[in-house]
Design an enzyme around this catalytic site. Structure first.
Site, PDB file in Angstrom:
ATOM      1  N   HIS A 267       0.966  -1.002  -0.060  1.00  0.00           N
ATOM      2  CA  HIS A 267      -0.208  -0.006   0.017  1.00  0.00           C
ATOM      3  C   HIS A 267       0.831   1.291  -0.020  1.00  0.00           C
ATOM      4  O   HIS A 267       1.676   1.500  -0.932  1.00  0.00           O
ATOM      5  CB  HIS A 267      -0.959   0.020   1.124  1.00  0.00           C
ATOM      6  CG  HIS A 267      -2.086   0.899   1.345  1.00  0.00           C
ATOM      7  ND1 HIS A 267      -2.384   1.726   0.475  1.00  0.00           N
ATOM      8  CD2 HIS A 267      -2.824   1.280   2.343  1.00  0.00           C
ATOM      9  CE1 HIS A 267      -3.422   2.394   0.701  1.00  0.00           C
ATOM     10  NE2 HIS A 267      -3.820   2.044   1.796  1.00  0.00           N
ATOM     11  N   HIS A 308      -2.447  -2.430  -9.494  1.00  0.00           N
ATOM     12  CA  HIS A 308      -3.411  -1.904  -8.544  1.00  0.00           C
ATOM     13  C   HIS A 308      -4.307  -2.829  -8.608  1.00  0.00           C
ATOM     14  O   HIS A 308      -4.855  -3.242  -9.677  1.00  0.00           O
ATOM     15  CB  HIS A 308      -3.642  -0.404  -9.273  1.00  0.00           C
ATOM     16  CG  HIS A 308      -4.245   0.282  -7.999  1.00  0.00           C
ATOM     17  ND1 HIS A 308      -5.905   0.402  -7.819  1.00  0.00           N
ATOM     18  CD2 HIS A 308      -3.803   1.118  -7.108  1.00  0.00           C
ATOM     19  CE1 HIS A 308      -5.937   1.042  -7.029  1.00  0.00           C
ATOM     20  NE2 HIS A 308      -4.863   1.648  -6.376  1.00  0.00           N
ATOM     21  N   ASP A 365       2.405   5.914  -7.185  1.00  0.00           N
ATOM     22  CA  ASP A 365       3.776   5.730  -6.388  1.00  0.00           C
ATOM     23  C   ASP A 365       5.087   5.527  -7.122  1.00  0.00           C
ATOM     24  O   ASP A 365       6.108   5.602  -6.667  1.00  0.00           O
ATOM     25  CB  ASP A 365       3.687   4.873  -5.080  1.00  0.00           C
ATOM     26  CG  ASP A 365       2.989   5.643  -4.118  1.00  0.00           C
ATOM     27  OD1 ASP A 365       3.098   7.108  -4.076  1.00  0.00           O
ATOM     28  OD2 ASP A 365       2.201   5.064  -3.411  1.00  0.00           O
TER      29      ASP A 365
HETATM   30  N1  ACO Z   1       5.105  -7.152  -9.955  1.00  0.00           N
HETATM   31  C1  ACO Z   1       5.133  -8.452 -10.427  1.00  0.00           C
HETATM   32  N2  ACO Z   1       3.746  -9.034 -10.435  1.00  0.00           N
HETATM   33  C2  ACO Z   1       2.823  -8.510 -10.017  1.00  0.00           C
HETATM   34  C3  ACO Z   1       2.805  -7.217  -9.250  1.00  0.00           C
HETATM   35  C4  ACO Z   1       3.975  -6.572  -9.338  1.00  0.00           C
HETATM   36  N3  ACO Z   1       3.932  -5.483  -8.995  1.00  0.00           N
HETATM   37  N4  ACO Z   1       1.645  -7.010  -8.917  1.00  0.00           N
HETATM   38  C5  ACO Z   1       0.756  -7.825  -9.188  1.00  0.00           C
HETATM   39  N5  ACO Z   1       1.496  -8.960 -10.095  1.00  0.00           N
HETATM   40  C6  ACO Z   1       0.995 -10.263 -10.338  1.00  0.00           C
HETATM   41  C7  ACO Z   1       0.607 -11.240  -9.303  1.00  0.00           C
HETATM   42  O1  ACO Z   1       1.650 -12.248  -9.089  1.00  0.00           O
HETATM   43  C8  ACO Z   1      -0.553 -12.132  -9.914  1.00  0.00           C
HETATM   44  O2  ACO Z   1      -0.187 -12.868 -10.941  1.00  0.00           O
HETATM   45  P1  ACO Z   1      -0.724 -14.194 -11.065  1.00  0.00           P
HETATM   46  O3  ACO Z   1      -2.159 -13.889 -11.620  1.00  0.00           O
HETATM   47  O4  ACO Z   1       0.114 -15.037 -12.257  1.00  0.00           O
HETATM   48  O5  ACO Z   1      -1.000 -15.074  -9.623  1.00  0.00           O
HETATM   49  C9  ACO Z   1      -1.288 -10.809 -10.643  1.00  0.00           C
HETATM   50  O6  ACO Z   1      -0.402  -9.878 -11.168  1.00  0.00           O
HETATM   51  C10 ACO Z   1      -2.352 -10.199 -10.086  1.00  0.00           C
HETATM   52  O7  ACO Z   1      -1.799  -9.660  -8.759  1.00  0.00           O
HETATM   53  P2  ACO Z   1      -2.488  -9.749  -7.380  1.00  0.00           P
HETATM   54  O8  ACO Z   1      -1.640  -9.669  -6.163  1.00  0.00           O
HETATM   55  O9  ACO Z   1      -3.517 -10.578  -7.256  1.00  0.00           O
HETATM   56  O10 ACO Z   1      -3.254  -8.198  -7.339  1.00  0.00           O
HETATM   57  P3  ACO Z   1      -3.771  -7.587  -6.262  1.00  0.00           P
HETATM   58  O11 ACO Z   1      -4.946  -6.611  -6.573  1.00  0.00           O
HETATM   59  O12 ACO Z   1      -3.991  -8.464  -5.043  1.00  0.00           O
HETATM   60  O13 ACO Z   1      -2.755  -6.635  -5.551  1.00  0.00           O
HETATM   61  C11 ACO Z   1      -1.123  -4.635  -5.582  1.00  0.00           C
HETATM   62  C12 ACO Z   1      -2.442  -5.128  -6.134  1.00  0.00           C
HETATM   63  C13 ACO Z   1      -1.165  -5.149  -4.240  1.00  0.00           C
HETATM   64  C14 ACO Z   1      -1.102  -3.223  -5.715  1.00  0.00           C
HETATM   65  C15 ACO Z   1       0.124  -5.512  -6.345  1.00  0.00           C
HETATM   66  O14 ACO Z   1       0.025  -5.270  -7.855  1.00  0.00           O
HETATM   67  C16 ACO Z   1       1.464  -5.142  -5.790  1.00  0.00           C
HETATM   68  O15 ACO Z   1       2.032  -5.481  -4.860  1.00  0.00           O
HETATM   69  N6  ACO Z   1       1.997  -4.125  -6.325  1.00  0.00           N
HETATM   70  C17 ACO Z   1       3.472  -3.630  -5.893  1.00  0.00           C
HETATM   71  C18 ACO Z   1       3.179  -2.842  -4.767  1.00  0.00           C
HETATM   72  C19 ACO Z   1       2.853  -1.414  -4.769  1.00  0.00           C
HETATM   73  O16 ACO Z   1       3.051  -0.724  -6.084  1.00  0.00           O
HETATM   74  N7  ACO Z   1       1.557  -1.048  -4.076  1.00  0.00           N
HETATM   75  C20 ACO Z   1       1.081   0.473  -4.418  1.00  0.00           C
HETATM   76  C21 ACO Z   1      -0.292   0.158  -4.770  1.00  0.00           C
HETATM   77  S1  ACO Z   1      -1.119   1.898  -4.910  1.00  0.00           S
HETATM   78  C22 ACO Z   1      -1.052   2.555  -3.604  1.00  0.00           C
HETATM   79  O17 ACO Z   1      -1.351   1.861  -2.321  1.00  0.00           O
HETATM   80  C23 ACO Z   1      -0.863   4.127  -3.601  1.00  0.00           C
END
Ligand code: ACO
Length: 430
Positions: A267, A308, A365
């Site tokens: 987050h 996201h 971000d």
């Molecule tokens: N890098 C690589 N792979 C990713 C990333 C990433 N940043 N984000 C998602 N994925 C992949 C997951 O592994 C998953 O793959 P799969 O379908 O093969 O299992 C798929 O994409 C879906 O991801 P989820 O984790 O199910 O998506 P969710 O909606 O639960 O998570 C989140 C969203 C937490 C933002 C995630 O994308 C992440 O961890 N991003 C990096 C951290 C980040 O930038 N957070 C800021 C969010 S915005 C904010 O709060 C201001």
């Protein structure tokens, strides 16, 4: 409520249930499942609340597929370009843009609440010198319930409004004090002649030894970033604030819980993690290696600032921060190789099948940390910066919830543990 219903038939009991479809003013229609358990005896399973609406809200609208974000109906692009953080704060709290005199009065109210009780400063000085500022922020904000006990009746609208203003006003004061504690600098008290962003810069960077001149480019960029972070409907930290608030807990406790939720790298902690990741990659030549790691399911590395839960096309805030990043660096006469690295990383990821198929785009971000860095804000302060902006959303959503009937937040579970078994005395266990 619409006239539409969705019919659910349970083949086991052969019972049928008409579930009402609720429509908001915008967004996908939502099935009201509140009668599901009493009538059919089922719960719903939705880990991470991906398809669950927990409340009705008038404050912020997001359309993730189209990359739309609006505060009280106003598009984020217009607000970021033409408004100010104080105006946005008024808008989010009260629902309408202020008139000139309303804005003047509101700004004065916030300004006159920026000082903290002197004992708050001694509380901060009790922390280890290198405590993370988010640890200080969550602890100190929770402690404020002990400083303002006379105005903690959550059922009293005047008390609620006063707490909201105090939280918005004091958050930058506490965040800046946390930084100064690390630096070993004496306190810098707020200046009522300065606006919100200028005052924060003054409290962060002024030292008694010389006059501190506020850079207007820095103050403007900071004000814009605060607008972008001000609210984002039912994100993890705001949902935390609502959940804690649903128990009747005081607003300082609720916001302290929101700060704790924001701290996580999935987050708000992502802005700090992005910069650390860019440093770790170090050079454009290593981008491919890190993209490969991000795709490897056996490697915990993720591309920070990418992806996201809601935006599956683009994050409109990222479009704004990307542009602002170039402008701010140019205006400040800086040339940061991290920006080149970030752009290369973005380009390669956006062309890669893994990221394309999963609809993973840069989020707000990905670029905000490079702007903060250009303003001289240290990496550990990035998430507190987010917290300062998001405090407005937290208190606006908490006020909205507190002003209307609501139930305590209490999810259910699918129990997967042991069935009933008898207790065994310790000397009889294997
Ligand atoms: N890098 C690589 N792979 C990713 C990333 C990433 N940043 N984000 C998602 N994925 C992949 C997951 O592994 C998953 O793959 P799969 O379908 O093969 O299992 C798929 O994409 C879906 O991801 P989820 O984790 O199910 O998506 P969710 O909606 O639960 O998570 C989140 C969203 C937490 C933002 C995630 O994308 C992440 O961890 N991003 C990096 C951290 C980040 O930038 N957070 C800021 C969010 S915005 C904010 O709060 C201001």
């Amino acid at each position: 409520m619409t006239n539409r219903t969705v019919t659910l038939t349970d083949p086991q009991s052969e019972k049928t249930l008409e579930l009402p479809v609720v429509a908001g003013s915008e967004g996908d229609p939502t099935i009201d499942i509140t009668r599901l358990n009493p009538e059919l005896g089922y719960f719903t399973y939705d880990p991470g609340y991906g398809t669950t609406a927990n409340c009705k809200s008038d404050i912020t609208f997001i359309d993730g597929a189209s990359g739309i974000l609006r505060y009280r109906g106003y598009p984020i692009e217009q607000l970021a370009e033409r408004s100010s953080f104080m105006e946005i704060t008024f808008l989010l709290l009260y629902g309408e843009l202020p008139t000139a005199s309303q804005l003047r009065d509101f700004q004065r109210d916030i300004t006159y609440h920026t000082m903290v009780h002197e004992k708050v400063n001694s509380f901060i000085s009790g922390f280890h010198y290198d405590a993370h500022p988010m640890a200080i922020l969550s602890g100190v904000i929770a402690s404020m319930a002990g400083f303002y006990q006379q105005n903690l009746d959550v059922n009293n609208p005047e008390h609620r409004e006063l707490a909201a203003k105090r939280l918005i006003a004091k958050m930058p004061t506490v965040a800046a004090a946390a930084y100064r504690h690390y630096m070993g600098w004496p306190s810098a008290y707020p200046r009522n002649s300065l606006n919100y962003a200028e005052n924060f810069l003054h409290m962060m960077f002024s030292v008694p030894a010389e006059a501190y001149e506020i850079n207007p480019i820095a103050a403007k960029a900071l004000d814009m970033l605060l607008i972008l972070h001000a609210d984002h409907e039912q994100n993890a930290s705001t949902s935390t604030v609502r959940l804690v608030g649903s128990t009747g807990a005081n607003p300082y406790a609720c916001v302290a819980a929101g700060i704790a939720a924001l701290w996580g790298p999935a987050h708000g902690g992502a802005n700090e993690a992005v910069l650390r990741m860019l440093h770790q990659i170090g050079d454009v030549s290593r981008v491919g290696e890190f993209i490969k790691r991000a795709k490897d399911k056996n490697d915990p590395f993720r591309l920070m600032g990418f992806g996201h839960r809601v935006y599956k096309n683009f994050d409109p805030r990222a479009t704004i921060t990307r542009k602002a990043c170039h402008e701010v660096l140019a205006d400040l006469g800086q040339n940061d190789p991290l920006l080149d690295l970030a752009m290369k990383l973005e380009k390669i990821a956006l062309e890669d099948d893994y990221f394309v198929q999963r609809k993973l785009y840069p989020n707000v971000d990905f670029y905000s940390g490079i702007i903060y860095k250009a303003l001289g804000i240290p990496t550990t302060m990035f998430t507190p910066m987010f917290a300062i902006g998001r405090t407005v959303g937290w208190v606006a959503q908490w006020m909205e919830q507190s002003a209307s009937p609501h139930r305590i937040g209490r999810p259910r579970q699918i129990y997967t543990g042991h069935g009933e078994r008898d207790y065994i005395e310790i000397d009889k266990r294997d």
